[in-house]
Each structure stands twice: as structure tokens, then as C-alpha cells.
Design a protein around this motif. Structure first.
Motif, PDB file in Angstrom:
ATOM      1  N   MET A   1       0.814  -1.209   0.000  1.00  0.00           N
ATOM      2  CA  MET A   1       0.000   0.000   0.000  1.00  0.00           C
ATOM      3  C   MET A   1       0.849   1.261   0.000  1.00  0.00           C
ATOM      4  SD  MET A   1      -3.002  -1.266   2.574  1.00  0.00           S
ATOM      5  CE  MET A   1      -3.983  -2.712   2.144  1.00  0.00           C
ATOM      6  N   GLY A   2       2.169   1.075   0.059  1.00  0.00           N
ATOM      7  CA  GLY A   2       3.061   2.212  -0.099  1.00  0.00           C
ATOM      8  C   GLY A   2       3.427   2.966   1.152  1.00  0.00           C
ATOM      9  N   TYR A   3       3.184   2.388   2.331  1.00  0.00           N
ATOM     10  CA  TYR A   3       3.570   3.129   3.538  1.00  0.00           C
ATOM     11  C   TYR A   3       4.122   2.199   4.632  1.00  0.00           C
ATOM     12  CZ  TYR A   3      -1.357   1.937   4.477  1.00  0.00           C
ATOM     13  OH  TYR A   3      -2.553   1.280   4.612  1.00  0.00           O
ATOM     14  N   TYR A   4       4.979   1.279   4.223  1.00  0.00           N
ATOM     15  CA  TYR A   4       5.651   0.416   5.196  1.00  0.00           C
ATOM     16  C   TYR A   4       6.467   1.294   6.151  1.00  0.00           C
ATOM     17  CZ  TYR A   4       8.321  -3.613   6.946  1.00  0.00           C
ATOM     18  OH  TYR A   4       8.881  -4.581   7.734  1.00  0.00           O
ATOM     19  N   PRO A   5       6.438   1.016   7.458  1.00  0.00           N
ATOM     20  CA  PRO A   5       7.123   1.880   8.422  1.00  0.00           C
ATOM     21  C   PRO A   5       8.629   1.997   8.166  1.00  0.00           C
ATOM     22  CG  PRO A   5       5.609   0.406   9.537  1.00  0.00           C
ATOM     23  CD  PRO A   5       5.673  -0.051   8.115  1.00  0.00           C
ATOM     24  N   SER A   6       9.153   3.184   8.410  1.00  0.00           N
ATOM     25  CA  SER A   6      10.588   3.421   8.268  1.00  0.00           C
ATOM     26  C   SER A   6      11.356   2.714   9.379  1.00  0.00           C
ATOM     27  CB  SER A   6      10.887   4.922   8.322  1.00  0.00           C
ATOM     28  OG  SER A   6      10.281   5.592   7.246  1.00  0.00           O
ATOM     29  N   ASP A   7      12.521   2.219   9.039  1.00  0.00           N
ATOM     30  CA  ASP A   7      13.355   1.515  10.012  1.00  0.00           C
ATOM     31  C   ASP A   7      14.340   2.504  10.630  1.00  0.00           C
ATOM     32  OD1 ASP A   7      14.616  -0.389  11.510  1.00  0.00           O
ATOM     33  OD2 ASP A   7      15.619  -1.375   9.828  1.00  0.00           O
ATOM     34  N   ASN A   8      13.814   3.476  11.380  1.00  0.00           N
ATOM     35  CA  ASN A   8      14.666   4.527  11.946  1.00  0.00           C
ATOM     36  C   ASN A   8      14.496   4.639  13.457  1.00  0.00           C
ATOM     37  OD1 ASN A   8      12.016   5.629  11.742  1.00  0.00           O
ATOM     38  ND2 ASN A   8      12.855   7.709  11.847  1.00  0.00           N
ATOM     39  N   TYR A   9      14.158   3.516  14.096  1.00  0.00           N
ATOM     40  CA  TYR A   9      13.893   3.549  15.541  1.00  0.00           C
ATOM     41  C   TYR A   9      15.143   3.872  16.350  1.00  0.00           C
ATOM     42  CZ  TYR A   9      12.680   2.024  20.250  1.00  0.00           C
ATOM     43  OH  TYR A   9      12.475   1.973  21.593  1.00  0.00           O
TER      44      TYR A   9
ATOM     45  N   LEU B   1       7.048  -2.607  17.851  1.00  0.00           N
ATOM     46  CA  LEU B   1       6.895  -2.489  16.405  1.00  0.00           C
ATOM     47  C   LEU B   1       8.254  -2.490  15.717  1.00  0.00           C
ATOM     48  CD1 LEU B   1       5.299  -1.951  13.798  1.00  0.00           C
ATOM     49  CD2 LEU B   1       5.388   0.495  14.359  1.00  0.00           C
ATOM     50  N   ALA B   2       9.206  -1.771  16.276  1.00  0.00           N
ATOM     51  CA  ALA B   2      10.543  -1.688  15.674  1.00  0.00           C
ATOM     52  C   ALA B   2      11.194  -3.060  15.571  1.00  0.00           C
ATOM     53  CB  ALA B   2      11.418  -0.750  16.492  1.00  0.00           C
ATOM     54  N   SER B   3      10.889  -3.946  16.515  1.00  0.00           N
ATOM     55  CA  SER B   3      11.495  -5.287  16.488  1.00  0.00           C
ATOM     56  C   SER B   3      10.927  -6.149  15.368  1.00  0.00           C
ATOM     57  CB  SER B   3      11.288  -5.987  17.839  1.00  0.00           C
ATOM     58  OG  SER B   3       9.922  -6.309  18.055  1.00  0.00           O
ATOM     59  N   PHE B   4       9.789  -5.764  14.782  1.00  0.00           N
ATOM     60  CA  PHE B   4       9.177  -6.504  13.684  1.00  0.00           C
ATOM     61  C   PHE B   4       9.633  -6.009  12.315  1.00  0.00           C
ATOM     62  CE2 PHE B   4       6.368  -7.843  16.991  1.00  0.00           C
ATOM     63  CZ  PHE B   4       5.759  -9.014  16.549  1.00  0.00           C
ATOM     64  N   ILE B   5      10.017  -4.751  12.234  1.00  0.00           N
ATOM     65  CA  ILE B   5      10.290  -4.133  10.935  1.00  0.00           C
ATOM     66  C   ILE B   5      11.504  -4.785  10.265  1.00  0.00           C
ATOM     67  CG2 ILE B   5      10.981  -1.987   9.786  1.00  0.00           C
ATOM     68  CD1 ILE B   5       9.364  -0.490  11.899  1.00  0.00           C
ATOM     69  N   GLY B   6      11.320  -5.184   9.021  1.00  0.00           N
ATOM     70  CA  GLY B   6      12.410  -5.757   8.242  1.00  0.00           C
ATOM     71  C   GLY B   6      12.724  -7.208   8.559  1.00  0.00           C
ATOM     72  N   ARG B   7      11.936  -7.830   9.422  1.00  0.00           N
ATOM     73  CA  ARG B   7      12.205  -9.216   9.809  1.00  0.00           C
ATOM     74  C   ARG B   7      11.476 -10.199   8.894  1.00  0.00           C
ATOM     75  NH1 ARG B   7      14.061  -9.884  15.096  1.00  0.00           N
ATOM     76  NH2 ARG B   7      15.230  -8.009  15.703  1.00  0.00           N
ATOM     77  N   SER B   8      12.069 -11.371   8.724  1.00  0.00           N
ATOM     78  CA  SER B   8      11.422 -12.439   7.963  1.00  0.00           C
ATOM     79  C   SER B   8      10.326 -13.065   8.806  1.00  0.00           C
ATOM     80  CB  SER B   8      12.446 -13.510   7.587  1.00  0.00           C
ATOM     81  OG  SER B   8      12.896 -14.181   8.758  1.00  0.00           O
TER      82      SER B   8
END
Length: 234
Positions: A141-149, A182-189
Motif C-alpha cells: 500500500m506504499g507506507y511500510y514503516p521506516s526503520d529509523n527507531y 513495532l521496531a522489532s518486527f520491521i524488516g524481519r522475515s
């Protein structure tokens, strides 16, 4: 299969997400013992049932008719595992509520079908599966959270990124603990996500925060009824 609605005396409207056309609604006449009869085939009304279909336009431009339908493969565990069935209900309801466009989106279709198979085949804990699914939906949908935690940051729903200064509007951010999780989920498989440990209250809060995130970007307050079932199970 996403959702079914009774239509008339002996018919149902079946909402599907298709590979070639995106979201589509079809009219089917006849329902017995929890199964739709299409031609010679009986299709179970289980959420996320995968079907091959042949349809044709109906008199209404937004409502088509099914001519043929069959199941290309049977789900082995999803219909019989209460945890997986609850997640499947949530996934189907979420796509039904949020994905409204009818145009084809082959990338999302492949992700969606792959998620159904992954849930069916999962042998370890699946408590975080719905979090993974909802978060990955935002990619398409074009708004995946940024990985800047950074420690102590807040997740800003409007910007889709973490900020150090708390936003003034309490409706547009997650609190510090939700943001940290939330930050721990971002970019994870998926495999990594399923191993993340958290309590029931934290999981419910994070899921609610992600629903608010999607609601903000679609300008619609989504009420996903199956969240209550997930909260009781996980």
C-alpha cells in the motif's frame, strides 16, 4: 475467499481476491451444509479457501456470476486448527475491509496466497503471524514503516516513521512500548517474527496500533471484529 453474504432467498454473494482482476464479487445460487455448489463442485465456505474460478459479467457491473469453481489444493491444517482458523478469519476480514480496488495487483496476490500456504504449513508457534501479515500488507500500500527507531522514540502514524518528540495529537502515535515492539518486527522475515516473544496485552496493543495506522492512511476507521477472537486465543 474473503467473505460471503446471503442474497435473496437462495443465493449468496461471494467476495474473492483474484489474481487476474483483483477484488471481485460473484453471485452464486444455492448453499447447502455450509458449502456453495457451483456446477458439479461443492466449495467450502472456509475463510481463505483457495479456488480456481471461471466467471462472467452479470446484469450489475459490480456483481458477476460464477460459472465454474474448483479447489486447486486442499488446506491440510488451517481449517482444523483453532489458532490458525482465527488468524485466517482475521486475514480474510482485513483484506475484505481494506483492499477495495478491483484492478489486478499480482504482487499482492502472490504475497496473499503465499501467506495462506505458509500459515497452513506452519508447525511452530503462530501467535505473531497476523502481526506479520498486517505489517507486510502496508508494503503493498506504499507506507511500510521506516526503520529509523531509536530508544525512547514514538511511532508517528501520519509520517510512518519514528520520532523523538511526542506528537501533540494522541491519535497519531504509538506509545513508547508499542513503538519499541513495532521496531522489532520491521524488516524481519516470517521465521524471525514468529520467534519474537511478547505478552498477550502487548500483542493486542500492537495489533490495535497497526489497525490505527492503516485507518489513518485510508481515512477510514476500520473495525475488525475478529480482533476480539485473536485477543482471546493469543
Amino acid at each position: 475467499m474473503l467473505h460471503t453474504i446471503k442474497y435473496g432467498d437462495n443465493g449468496h454473494i461471494v467476495h474473492l481476491y483474484t489474481e487476474a482482476l483483483g477484488r471481485r464479487s460473484y453471485y452464486v445460487g444455492g448453499l447447502r451444509n455450509g458449502r456453495l455448489t457451483v456446477g458439479r463442485n461443492k466449495i467450502a465456505l472456509q475463510p481463505l479457501t483457495v479456488v480456481d474460478i471461471v466467471g462472467y459479467p452479470g446484469q450489475r457491473s459490480d456483481l458477476h456470476r460464477l460459472r465454474e469453481a474448483s479447489t486447486p489444493y486442499l488446506l491440510a491444517s488451517l481449517p482444523f486448527d483453532v489458532r490458525k482458523s482465527a488468524i485466517a478469519l482475521f486475514m480474510a476480514e482485513t483484506v475484505y475491509r481494506i483492499v477495495r480496488e478491483e484492478g489486478p495487483n499480482p504482487l499482492f496476490f502472490d504475497f496473499f496466497e503465499g501467506a495462506v500456504k505458509a500459515l497452513d504449513e506452519a508447525t511452530d508457534g503462530v501467535a505473531n503471524f497476523h502481526i506479520y501479515f498486517l505489517l507486510e500488507m502496508t508494503r503493498f500500500m506504499g507506507y511500510y514503516p521506516s526503520d529509523n527507531y531509536s530508544p525512547g522514540a514514538f511511532f508517528d502514524l501520519s509520517r510512518g516513521e519514528f520520532v523523538v518528540i511526542k506528537p501533540h495529537d494522541p491519535d497519531v502515535y504509538m506509545d513508547r512500548r508499542e513503538s519499541e515492539i513495532l521496531a522489532s518486527f520491521i524488516g524481519r522475515s516470517l521465521g524471525e517474527v514468529l520467534c519474537i516473544a511478547m505478552g498477550r496485552a502487548e500483542r493486542v496493543a500492537l495489533l490495535g496500533g497497526l489497525i490505527r495506522f492503516l485507518s489513518y492512511h485510508h481515512d477510514s476507521a476500520y473495525k475488525i471484529s475478529s480482533i476480539k477472537i485473536l485477543g482471546e486465543i493469543f
